[in-house]
Every structure is written in C-alpha cells, then in structure tokens.
Scaffold this active site. Structure first.
Site, PDB file in Angstrom:
ATOM      1  N   SER A   1     -55.909 -16.732  54.564  1.00  0.00           N
ATOM      2  CA  SER A   1     -56.527 -18.050  54.382  1.00  0.00           C
ATOM      3  C   SER A   1     -57.610 -18.310  55.422  1.00  0.00           C
ATOM      4  CB  SER A   1     -55.462 -19.152  54.419  1.00  0.00           C
ATOM      5  OG  SER A   1     -55.046 -19.399  55.740  1.00  0.00           O
TER       6      SER A   1
ATOM      7  N   GLY B   1     -50.997 -11.130  55.483  1.00  0.00           N
ATOM      8  CA  GLY B   1     -50.240 -12.335  55.782  1.00  0.00           C
ATOM      9  C   GLY B   1     -50.898 -13.526  55.102  1.00  0.00           C
ATOM     10  N   CYS B   2     -50.084 -14.524  54.759  1.00  0.00           N
ATOM     11  CA  CYS B   2     -50.647 -15.671  54.037  1.00  0.00           C
ATOM     12  C   CYS B   2     -51.527 -16.514  54.960  1.00  0.00           C
ATOM     13  CB  CYS B   2     -49.539 -16.510  53.407  1.00  0.00           C
ATOM     14  SG  CYS B   2     -48.195 -16.949  54.515  1.00  0.00           S
ATOM     15  N   PHE B   3     -51.091 -16.720  56.192  1.00  0.00           N
ATOM     16  CA  PHE B   3     -51.943 -17.427  57.151  1.00  0.00           C
ATOM     17  C   PHE B   3     -53.222 -16.624  57.390  1.00  0.00           C
ATOM     18  CE2 PHE B   3     -47.941 -19.447  58.901  1.00  0.00           C
ATOM     19  CZ  PHE B   3     -48.302 -20.746  58.606  1.00  0.00           C
ATOM     20  N   ALA B   4     -53.036 -15.299  57.506  1.00  0.00           N
ATOM     21  CA  ALA B   4     -54.173 -14.439  57.836  1.00  0.00           C
ATOM     22  C   ALA B   4     -55.264 -14.551  56.785  1.00  0.00           C
ATOM     23  CB  ALA B   4     -53.695 -12.995  57.982  1.00  0.00           C
TER      24      ALA B   4
END
Lengths: 344, 344, 344, 344
Positions: free
Chosen positions: B155, B150-153
């Site tokens: 980062s 995931g992109c949030f993950a």
C-alpha cells in the site's frame, strides 16, 4: 454465444441502483446503456458512488433523456410512488423489473391503505408478477413487469410459503422477528440513520405497522388458502447488509424441515441447512444472492424455530431482480450471480 | 479456449486462504484441486468457513496427502516460518505464489533479524520474485516462486517507489502512517482481536518495529539507489478490511502527481486520482483488487501528502497473488479480478 | 458545603450539549436551570435525546425565554457563527464557557480567513481565554469568557506545547496525523455521516485545510516563540468517540518524554505513559476527561513518535468545558469529572 | 456520614469485574480492599485493563492471599463452577453478591442438568437469594449470599413476572427473542468472538438450549403459580453492550401496560414507557443501571409485543450487583448508580 441485452437503470443513485451496477458489471449478457437519477443528472456515477468510479458507465441522465433504442430491459430502483410514475413511461416492448413497493400488492385498496395515496398506474399493477422466483417462476417467463419483493418479505416468505402450502404449520401462530442492516433504509440523509445513532445498539421500530406487512398478508394468505395475519417486528442493527428472520411457528420441526428441504432441493439460491444445525448467519451470505434457512425444534413440543438469512441488497433486492430478469429473458437463472459471499 | 490450471491451496483455513477460494470460484482458468490445513484436515471447507459451504470444494487435507498429479499452480497461505517448510515440499514443476513473509526479503540476515530465526529454505529464497506486479512483472513471467508482498508494504510502495525512482521526493523524509482493518492479523484467537477489544477505538502498535518495515527498507532503498529508512506506524481500526496509508513526503505535489499518473496510466489495478481530489477511501475498494492513490499539496511549501487505499485481503494479499499467478502463467492479468468493489 | 451554581446550557440539542447534561447530572455544584435549542424549543430534552428522558430537566426553550435570575454560569454548545450571536446576549455577570470555534482565535483576521465571515463580537473575542486548562489555568480564574478548544487541537497541543516550550523538538518538522470518531461532526444529518457511509472504512478529509489548523498555528507559534506551520491531516474512523493523534517530530525521545512527564506530573487529567510503553488507545479513555500521551523513539536517530488519545466529547469538548468552569468558579478542578472510562 | 464498606472483588480480570471497579470507583460507601485473579495474580489491574490504569487499586492477588480483616462485602465475578469454589471460602460474616450462574437455581438437580456437573456448595445454594431487587428486595435485606441474575434472564423477567402475577397474559404463549452485545460472552479468547467474526452480521445461537432458560423456567413458573415453558432464542449482535428482548405474548396491550406501569411506578431503575411509544433502544441505557420497557398492541387482537432494553454489564450484571449490595447493607438503593447513560 450470448446476446447482449441493453439495459437501463432508472433511479441509479441509491444503494440498490449501485448494487445493480456492481452485479451487472460482471453479468455476461447485460450491458448498461442508460442510467437515470433526476437530482444527479449530468453527474458521473463515480461522483455519486466512488466505488464505481473506475468503471465505464453512462453519465447519469434525466428519465426524459434516455434513448430507448435497442434497450430491452429496465430495472427501476426508485422510491415507492415515484417508481410508478417512471415505469408508466417505459416503452412497451421493454421488460421491467421494478424494485420498489409500487407493484407488489395485487389489491389496489391495500396499496392505498398502506402507502397513503391512490395508485397512479392501476393497469400496470394488474399485469405485474410478484418477484419471488421460487414461487412465480413460470409467470415470470412471459411477464412484462416484475415487482421485486420487499427484503423483509422475501426473507420470511421463503420459509413460510412452503410450510403453509404443505399444511405443516398453524396459520394462526406465526411470529416473524426480523433484524436488518441499515442499507435497507436507503441513502437519503436523516438523523435516525447517522453512524452515531445506529452503531453500538439495537432497536425495534414500526412494531405491528411496517409496510412490508401487506406483502406478508397477501402471500401468506395465498399460500394458506385463507386469511393469515402474522406478527412482524423489524429491528435495526448496526451493520450494513443482511436480514435475519427468526420465525416462531406451531408445527413439528422434522415435518417443517422435510417440507423445506424437498421444496428447495433444486433451487440454486436457497440453501436449507440440516435439521438442528447451527443457524445461518447474515455475514456468511454477504454480497451473494444466497438465502439460507435453518430449522430447529423448540423446547415446547410441537413448536419450531426457523431462521432465515440473506443479504437485503442482493437476494433482498438487486440480485433477485437480476435473477428475475434472467428468467424473463430466457437466460440461465444464475447468470451473473455466481460470486461467493464476501467474508469477513 | 482457456486451459484450466489445477490449483492447490496450502493453508486454506485462514482468511487469505478463504479469500483465494472466493476469488478462484469465479476465475475462468483456475480450478481448486487440493486444499490443505493440517489442524483441520478431514473437515469440509464449509465447516471452517460457512460462507463457502454451498460451493463444491475438495475436503481439507494434510499437506502429505495432496495428489499433485496435474496440479501446476499452488498458493501457500500459511503463517511465516511454516510456509517455508511447506513450499520446499512442492514438486518442482509447480508454480508457487507464497503469501507469507518467508520469501520477501532477499537478504537472509535481514530475515533472521526481523523474524527471529534462521531461514530454512535459503536456496528457494534466492529464486523468489517479490510479488508486486507493478514493479516485477517481467521477472514474474518466468518465476517459479513469487513472494506475495506484505499488505502494509504494497500500500505504501505503490506510491513511493515511482516517486523515489523519479527523484521527486527526499529519501530522508518519508513518514508512513498506516491504518488497517483487523483481518490482517489473521484468524487465530487472541484477546487483542476480540470484538470488544477492537470496536469503538483505535490504537497504534509496534511503533518503529513492525516487521513489514524490512520490506520498506529493501524496496525503497532499491528504488532510491541508496539506503532509505522510512518512519512507519501501523494503526488498528475497527473494520474488517482495508489499509489506508497516509504518507508525508518532502517534494512538490504536482511533480509527485505527474510521476504517479504517468507511471500507472496503463496499470489495470492502480487508480491515481486527480491532484487535490478527495482522498481515496478504503470502503470504496472493498473486495476488489483496486489500489487508489491521491496526492495533495501540504500547507508547507515543498511538502506533499499522499493517501493510498486498498483491501488488505485482495490487493494486499489474495487478489494480488492471483494477479501474480495470471502473469506467471501467461494469462490476462485481470482474469478473475474484474469484480467491482462491494459498497456499502 | 458546596454552593450550587445555577447553569444555563445554550444549544443543548447537539452531542456536546447532551454530554454537558450527562456530566452535570452528577456534578455536585452545578444545577441545570435553563436549556435552549431554538428549533426544538418547547420539547422535552428526552424527546431529543432519549438517553436523558428519565432525568428531571428544564424544557428546551428559545434563548429569549431564559430567565437569567440566579444563573451565574452558562455553557454555549452552539455551532460556530451562531454561538457569537448568543454569547453576546448573556448577562454580563454570568461566566461563560463557549464550546464553539468563535472565540478561540485571538486574531480577528485569522478568524475571518478560516471561517469565511467577519466576527460579530470582536470585543468579546478580545477578553476570551483559550480553554486549555493545562496552559491557561491562571487566566481562567478571573475570565468571564472561556473559549473551549477544538478537539483535534487539544489532543495535539497537549504533547506539543511543552515540547516546543522546552525546545526539545524542531518547530519546522511537525506532522500531526489525527484519527477521529464521527461524533465530532455533530448531529446534523448528511449523507457523509450515515452509518453505511462511515462503517467499515477510513478516509482522510480536509487535508491541509481543516479549520482547527488555525488553532495549531496560534498556540504552537506562541509556544515556540516563532511562527510554526505544522502538517495536519484528519481521518474519519468508524467509531463514535475518540481522537488519536499520531505526531512525528524531530527530537530525542527521552528528552521529549522527560519534558512531558515533568510538565504533567501534577495534572489531574493528563497521563503520560512510560517511555516506550504500548501507545494509548482511545477506547481506554472513553467517557472520561482523561488524555493519555505515549512517547516512542523512531527507528531514525533523533526522531520521535508521540501518540495522544482522548474522548473528543469529554476532554475534547464538554468535560474540558466543565473543567474550565470549575477553575473559573474556584471549585476543585476535578469536580464532577472523576468517573472512570467506560470500557468496553 | 457514610460508613465505608471494605470490599473484595473475586475474579476481577473479566469484564464484569472491571465494570465493578468502574462503578465502585465513584460509589461513596464502597472501597476496594482486595482484588483477585488467579492467573493474573501479581499484576496491576491497569496492566489487565488499561482503562483503569490511572486509578489507585490493590494489586491483583490469589484468593488465598486476601487479608479479609475489615472486609464486609465481596463481589464474586468468576465463571460458573469456579465461583462456587471461591464463595465457599469467604469468611462467614462477609456479605456476598455472586455474579455467576452458580447460585441462581434453587433446584440442585436443575443446576446439574443445565451445567453438566454436581453442585459443590449445595448448602450455600439453599440460602442464596435470587438477585433481582425488583422481586426479592425484602429477602435481600438479610441475605448473606445473593445470586446475581443472568443478563438475558433479568431483561425478560422484568416485564414478564408482573404480567404473569397479574394474570394478564397466557403462560402457554410466551416467546422471548433476545439480542445481545458480545461482552456477555466474556473476555476469554475464541474464534467466535473475534471482531472479524462478529462485526457486520447477526446470528442466533443455542436455540432452545441456552442455559439462562433454566432461570426463566424457575422464575416464570413461580410468578404464574404453575409450570411455564417459554421459547427463548438469543442472538449475537455486533455491539459491545446491551440486551434487547422482544417478547411476544397473548394478552391485551393496555392491561399489560397498566400492570407494568403500576408495578414499576416507584422503582428507581425500571422505566416503563407510555403505551405505544417508540420502543426502547439499548444505546440509550448504555453504561447505566436503567432498564426500559415498552408495550405495543400487535395487529392481531389480544396479542401484545413487549420490548425491554438494558446494559448487560450494568443492570444485567455489575450495576445490579451493586444495587443488591446497597440493599443488603441498608444503603440507599441508588447509591453509586446515578450516572446517566453514555450516548452516543
């Protein structure tokens, strides 16, 4: 195997300078050997432009400190007036692409009139080739000095020059309504360019007196073989990159489209859309060297509306400068410029 | 000489699909042989994404129509739940990088809980490697299926995992305040994503219940060797690309910085800034595969604030997927990912 | 019938000055009699702010030129340090609301520490009332000098002060992650505030050292009855107006919500949303004096996430200043502040 | 003392409906008694538009549920085609301002041609007054039905109608290059209107075939006393509000300026700037009912460039509708419309 051309970037601390670095970073035949920026001399490029901080780059220096040994290519990305003072000091064997307005106008008097001071390097002015590869490719092959076009200029010249040359539009009825992103105005701070003064709005500025008008006069008149005075109104939009020129002409749409399609059939960076197709959008060429042109018949018989879109920092400045340098150095013209647009 | 890997992109009509095309277009070892998009089958990619219209690309097809002969790499850029139905049909010899959430969670029950339905390909789930190259590089070399993070993950995992592994922060006091651009929400129309509903404002959404939380639980707990429950609040910002994670931890800043600097000294895409330097900005990594991390001591003794920045469509999705594929195929890890960020 | 209060605006050439003019233009009891701006003295306000060009307004003058006859109210919208030099010269019978940081800190030493110079009007400092109507309404009724709050400060104090007073959160675990639009940084040109440097990105700045921190220390400690040191990280977002504060606390969500709902039940400009409702968005309070607060239980037992939204130029500055003036002059508190938010 | 007019808003769930609510909220003579929205019937307005959640408003209902007792004014803010079906059901004594395109065209056949279906209320069409107060003020005083103008239309008609009436421009050479914010396209979700598809770019659309062209034909021909076919190209810009029309005409600038200045000397909402002054900007009229017009001589003798700026949701829609209603009901024309623009 490709020879590497050692390259100097004069005036690297502005947006076009940074864009040259971005593009040259993946150019297989160019290597940055020197970067100048008088007021930022001694700083790392990454301190001035953090997006380039992870690249290996020469420290910014003063023009006088450049060691020109082995350098055979220079890009000058300085503001007008200072550019001519720098270019005159570059060793004669170095090929130069200047991105300022300093060498665009063949007529020294026109320069003095539009820019408000005498030209300081009139001899260099005479040998400069106007930096539109689509119109001056042959002259570029042997040029020592290439004068990169104005961003507004190239976006409208690309559609208009072939139409005037083909005689399919009336030279007395040309209206160029241009819309630009803010990066064309550079990085020097001013109230006018603050986020809060640019976002959520649009305005027209320098109506009937923008300096790029001089380039229109010169190149359109040459194409038409007679004096042409186009109307030109630039608008500032809340976006970083992109110029859209909406051009109103008297002439048949199908003839105009055919002239453009034929003229640009083999050009790598000019994309003429089918007649009547949805007009090109600046966001679809962002970051690339691509110019797109759309042609639509107006409701009024015999009138045509042309829309041209490009990225002012790439095809309108640094990308086109690299295209010019590729030509001048005998490299494949598209070298280092193949990246697809960044969208969204 | 580089062997060319014929590549299929499954689900090419979304933003991550288009971003794969953009990046692969200049990747020296990948060649796009098939592109699928069920609802857009039969259309040219340029009709769906005009910014790619000038590239030579296969016509969009239905998954069933793909000729897999010679194809040895597939990226799946479909939404969760549909991705697993596609991946299961890919010939077994093809290496797959899936960008959806479908294969990220090792715990089938956790998947069912967070995504609201039973997993349809539990056997594939078992063999999937979590697509964070910095943490699972060795497992990737032989993996058939890689589950892009995931992109949030990613980062927040990039800074947090090494800190938990090094034991320099308290696992019970981790707060992740994330800010994302809108492209992370995809291209499917909704009132919530209209320009007029996104621009000129900011909001927090899915507080304490965003699905990427499950990835945090899994990877942070693994790193800490015990259950970790972090606080996570995503915010939507008026911008296209970028995730900024501001992370509040209990632990000394210099120890944290040292652990990160050491861990990422040789990583090509993770850039740890000097302790106390200005925090990284998303605009400075736009379009690139770079993640930047900054560490600052808080006013309160023993507390530290960490800021992480990346482009959600590149290091947060398609760029990282290519990085994973490079590893899986034994190519140089940075191949096709060297382009500098696009700024402004 | 309403008496008209003749009003002076000192420092009218910045955004908060212009916002005072906008709001007073439809305020039934205030009339602008003088406007000062030292560097723009002699200009029409419409030359400085074209959006106000059609209004009848006094010409901008120097402070020395103001005829104070009949004026009984002054707003001072100057930068810190210069504000105190102006306020000291205002006739004693005039009520003053100062929007700068100059009179917010009761502790002269704290002022010197955070602002880097000795206070020039320590006597006035002593009589100033902190300009948060929700907390100092009674003191304001007789105040001669009201010190408008910092915009970051009020956005987080509104939720935090009642929670500390009620004892429902732990004073040692308060994290304030704030997101602001660019107008909070004023109109003075700088590279940092250019459109091209602000749009399409986000960054954290002044981590752990922003000057508004001093206001948090003062007011949170007062509310808790003991020293409180909160973590505070401001972020700059690509938008004009709005502050969103995401606040992480230790304490039960329902107790926190109840304390806030009770405290603000009768407040005209503080809107506490139902527990667990979608969090407030800055775009939904734009242009209005409204502050909205949302409360959500975190995943971790005993922890709560609070989101507060307001317009930094209105409730964070000029609107609240008018609210304070209304109170000080015995007018209805909402007078001139009833306009609904402008959306989109 | 002002009588209160009970007011119904039909179709309150779109942007123009919400804008009516915003403006009426501080209008001293209007009171909202009913609001309809078929698909959102039963919901609170605050659930549909959170920026209005703190106001006391009727619940959204179906058209059939409206109790018309005492209501003497209705605004219809529905999409074209559905508007005519609603208007026909309103009790005859109620004055109506319709904001759709349904009653703008006097020629039923022109309506059918541009909108693709037969008109359903041709009898009402006949009695409708075109909703441009500056041109039809007298007719409005007794009108039962007023057809609010198109936003593009009014922005160009304001400068062009007086010039054609005065005979100072050539009716055969009129080019209207319009730039609009996205709210003009409404709130219905579509890929085209997503933030990621609108921001950071500009495009021209519906070239030579936008429906507002029919209004130009009707009103310009009437003003000129002969058939006029203007060129019209709308452009979509990354902003919420605002229309800028750049208009190219054949005629002398000073004569044009004089004609406009004289015509609008006493108009409360039309502001003609001095000849050659910097052109008006949309951001400087945002949120207000003001239209600004600038006139500049072109470089070519005998040609003139006119720039017109307004807020499409206010003077281009809901504000002008209230202005019309004020006239129809014998109220002061500026009532409820005095607020200054919101900038930045």
């Amino acid at each position: 195997m490709t020879t590497t051309h050692k390259t100097a970037i004069l005036g690297a601390s502005g947006y076009t300078g940074a864009e040259l670095v971005r593009l040259i970073h993946t150019h297989p035949a160019f290597e940055i050997s020197a970067m100048t920026a008088d007021r930022k001399a001694g700083q790392a490029m990454g301190a001035v432009f953090p997006h380039l901080a992870h690249l290996e780059l020469p420290v910014l220096s003063r023009m006088e400190e450049v060691d020109w040994t082995g350098i055979d290519l220079a890009f000058c990305a300085m503001p007008h007036a200072t550019a001519q003072q720098a270019v005159i000091k570059v060793p004669e064997r170095v090929r130069i692409v200047d991105l300022s307005a300093d060498f665009r106008l063949r007529d020294i008097d026109a320069y003095a009139k539009w820019y408000g001071h005498e030209h300081l390097a009139p001899e260099l002015q005479k040998i400069a080739v106007y930096g539109a590869p689509e119109f001056y490719r042959e002259e570029m092959r042997t040029a020592r000095l290439i004068a990169g076009t104005g961003c507004f200029a190239i976006s409208a010249l690309l559609p208009l020059v072939p139409l005037l040359e083909a005689g399919v539009i009336d030279p007395d009825h040309i209206i160029i309504d241009s819309k630009t992103g803010i990066t064309g105005a550079g990085r020097a701070p001013s109230e006018r360019k603050l986020f809060s003064e640019v976002t959520e709005g649009v305005d027209a500025y320098n109506i009937a007196k923008h300096r790029h008008t001089a380039e229109f006069d010169q190149e359109l008149s040459k194409a038409a073989g007679r004096a042409v005075v186009a109307s030109f109104t630039p608008h500032l939009l809340p976006m970083n990159r992109g110029i859209l020129a909406t051009i109103y002409v008297h002439g048949e749409a199908d003839a105009a489209h055919e002239a453009l399609a034929r003229r640009y059939a083999d050009e790598p960076f000019v994309d003429v859309l089918p007649l009547g197709a949805p007009a090109p959008e600046t966001r679809h060429v962002r970051g690339s060297n691509l110019a797109r042109i759309g042609v639509t018949a107006d409701r009024q018989k015999g009138r045509t509306i042309i829309v041209s879109a490009l990225d002012n920092l790439v095809k309108g400045a640094s990308g086109q400068a690299i295209q010019c340098a590729n030509i001048a150095l005998g490299l494949p013209e598209t070298m280092g410029l193949e990246a697809a647009p960044l969208f969204p």
